[in-house]
Motif scaffolding. Structure first.
Motif, PDB file in Angstrom:
ATOM      1  N   VAL A 195     -32.169  -2.574 -16.726  1.00 21.34           N
ATOM      2  CA  VAL A 195     -31.869  -3.559 -17.763  1.00 21.34           C
ATOM      3  C   VAL A 195     -32.896  -4.691 -17.716  1.00 21.34           C
ATOM      4  O   VAL A 195     -33.371  -5.179 -18.752  1.00 21.34           O
ATOM      5  N   GLN A 196     -33.245  -5.100 -16.486  1.00 16.45           N
ATOM      6  CA  GLN A 196     -34.276  -6.127 -16.318  1.00 16.45           C
ATOM      7  C   GLN A 196     -35.604  -5.664 -16.910  1.00 16.45           C
ATOM      8  O   GLN A 196     -36.321  -6.440 -17.561  1.00 16.45           O
ATOM      9  N   LEU A 197     -35.935  -4.397 -16.686  1.00 18.63           N
ATOM     10  CA  LEU A 197     -37.164  -3.837 -17.233  1.00 18.63           C
ATOM     11  C   LEU A 197     -37.148  -3.890 -18.759  1.00 18.63           C
ATOM     12  O   LEU A 197     -38.140  -4.273 -19.391  1.00 18.63           O
ATOM     13  N   ALA A 198     -36.006  -3.537 -19.357  1.00 16.82           N
ATOM     14  CA  ALA A 198     -35.896  -3.572 -20.815  1.00 16.82           C
ATOM     15  C   ALA A 198     -36.090  -4.986 -21.349  1.00 16.82           C
ATOM     16  O   ALA A 198     -36.695  -5.192 -22.408  1.00 16.82           O
ATOM     17  N   GLY A 199     -35.595  -5.977 -20.593  1.00 14.92           N
ATOM     18  CA  GLY A 199     -35.777  -7.355 -21.017  1.00 14.92           C
ATOM     19  C   GLY A 199     -37.169  -7.882 -20.782  1.00 14.92           C
ATOM     20  O   GLY A 199     -37.568  -8.898 -21.372  1.00 14.92           O
ATOM     21  N   THR A 200     -37.945  -7.190 -19.952  1.00 18.91           N
ATOM     22  CA  THR A 200     -39.298  -7.630 -19.615  1.00 18.91           C
ATOM     23  C   THR A 200     -40.347  -7.043 -20.551  1.00 18.91           C
ATOM     24  O   THR A 200     -41.420  -7.616 -20.724  1.00 18.91           O
ATOM     25  N   VAL A 201     -40.034  -5.898 -21.151  1.00 23.71           N
ATOM     26  CA  VAL A 201     -41.001  -5.222 -22.024  1.00 23.71           C
ATOM     27  C   VAL A 201     -41.534  -6.144 -23.131  1.00 23.71           C
ATOM     28  O   VAL A 201     -42.748  -6.174 -23.381  1.00 23.71           O
ATOM     29  N   PRO A 202     -40.678  -6.931 -23.813  1.00 27.95           N
ATOM     30  CA  PRO A 202     -41.218  -7.820 -24.856  1.00 27.95           C
ATOM     31  C   PRO A 202     -42.200  -8.858 -24.317  1.00 27.95           C
ATOM     32  O   PRO A 202     -43.111  -9.273 -25.051  1.00 27.95           O
ATOM     33  N   LEU A 203     -42.026  -9.284 -23.069  1.00 28.58           N
ATOM     34  CA  LEU A 203     -42.972 -10.233 -22.479  1.00 28.58           C
ATOM     35  C   LEU A 203     -44.344  -9.591 -22.354  1.00 28.58           C
ATOM     36  O   LEU A 203     -45.369 -10.195 -22.719  1.00 28.58           O
ATOM     37  N   ALA A 204     -44.381  -8.359 -21.855  1.00 26.50           N
ATOM     38  CA  ALA A 204     -45.655  -7.650 -21.734  1.00 26.50           C
ATOM     39  C   ALA A 204     -46.252  -7.366 -23.115  1.00 26.50           C
ATOM     40  O   ALA A 204     -47.465  -7.481 -23.309  1.00 26.50           O
ATOM     41  N   ALA A 205     -45.395  -7.018 -24.066  1.00 29.51           N
ATOM     42  CA  ALA A 205     -45.879  -6.742 -25.424  1.00 29.51           C
ATOM     43  C   ALA A 205     -46.470  -7.996 -26.056  1.00 29.51           C
ATOM     44  O   ALA A 205     -47.476  -7.925 -26.776  1.00 29.51           O
ATOM     45  N   LYS A 206     -45.858  -9.141 -25.796  1.00 28.71           N
ATOM     46  CA  LYS A 206     -46.372 -10.399 -26.336  1.00 28.71           C
ATOM     47  C   LYS A 206     -47.748 -10.712 -25.764  1.00 28.71           C
ATOM     48  O   LYS A 206     -48.630 -11.220 -26.470  1.00 28.71           O
TER      49      LYS A 206
END
Length: 219
Positions: A195-206
């Motif tokens: 779940v943490q990974l899913a919440g982190t993906v947008p940070l990397a995408a940004k």
């Protein structure tokens, strides 16, 4: 004629941000011992019973906690335009948590050495208890926990207030952090890291959404 290059896309930083939760998943799958929630003798006996898993888990644990350093840098970079002060505070606290986490993880090889073949002896358990009761342990562990909690809360508040990242990432980051705290079963803990990974993906995408590096010609 001169050129002025724009910043390069931070591929390595984005990869490091995503690699952290992935390392956390492997850590929890490889290390059956988990966090030291039991008595010293029982914990050392568990380490002795699965030395290879504990050693492999140590490598991925260090990668997991160390990833808070690039995550902090990423937070500062992504939030610098919309909330520069809050982004700096959150990013520095997360990076500090990563540094302190690496210091704490340095004890894991010592724990492996304290766990003798065939189970824990009284002397080893006493030595481990002295370490846990020492001011040094509390002086590192407590600031590490405080840094990551405060840094995460500030990050979530900025996301909800500004929408610099999709607002649905805020509950994912919070839920993932709570579920992966080690207070639950192994399956729930692994789910929390995912779940943490899913919440982190947008940070990397940004990070990767920043403009491509290019040269601008000036007369």
């Amino acid at each position: 004629m001169s050129t002025s290059p724009a910043p390069r896309k931070p591929y390595l930083l984005a990869a490091a941000v995503l690699a952290g939760p992935l390392a956390g998943v492997v850590w929890h799958l490889a290390d059956t011992v988990g966090l030291p929630r039991s008595e010293a003798a029982d914990y050392l006996a568990q380490v002795a019973a699965d030395r290879q898993g504990y050693a492999l888990g140590t490598v991925f644990y260090m990668a997991f906690v160390g990833s808070y350093i690039p995550s902090g840098l990423a937070v500062m970079r992504v939030l610098r335009d919309r909330a520069p002060l809050a982004g700096t505070i959150s990013g520095l606290l997360l990076a500090l948590a990563g540094v302190l986490g690496l210091i704490v993880s340095g004890m894991r090889p010592v724990v492996l050495g304290l766990a003798p073949e065939g189970g824990a002896v009284a002397e080893a358990a006493a030595a481990y208890e002295r370490y846990q009761d020492s001011a040094w342990f509390g002086g590192v562990m407590l600031p590490m926990l405080a840094s990551v909690v405060i840094g995460l809360v500030v990050q979530i508040a900025v996301i909800l207030r500004t929408g610099v990242l999709p607002r649905w990432t805020a509950p994912l980051l919070l839920a993932g952090f709570v579920l992966s705290s080690g207070e639950f079963s192994a399956a729930v803990t692994v789910l929390g890291v995912l779940v943490q990974l899913a919440g982190t993906v947008p940070l990397a995408a940004k990070l990767l959404a920043e403009p491509e590096a290019r040269s601008v010609a000036l007369a």
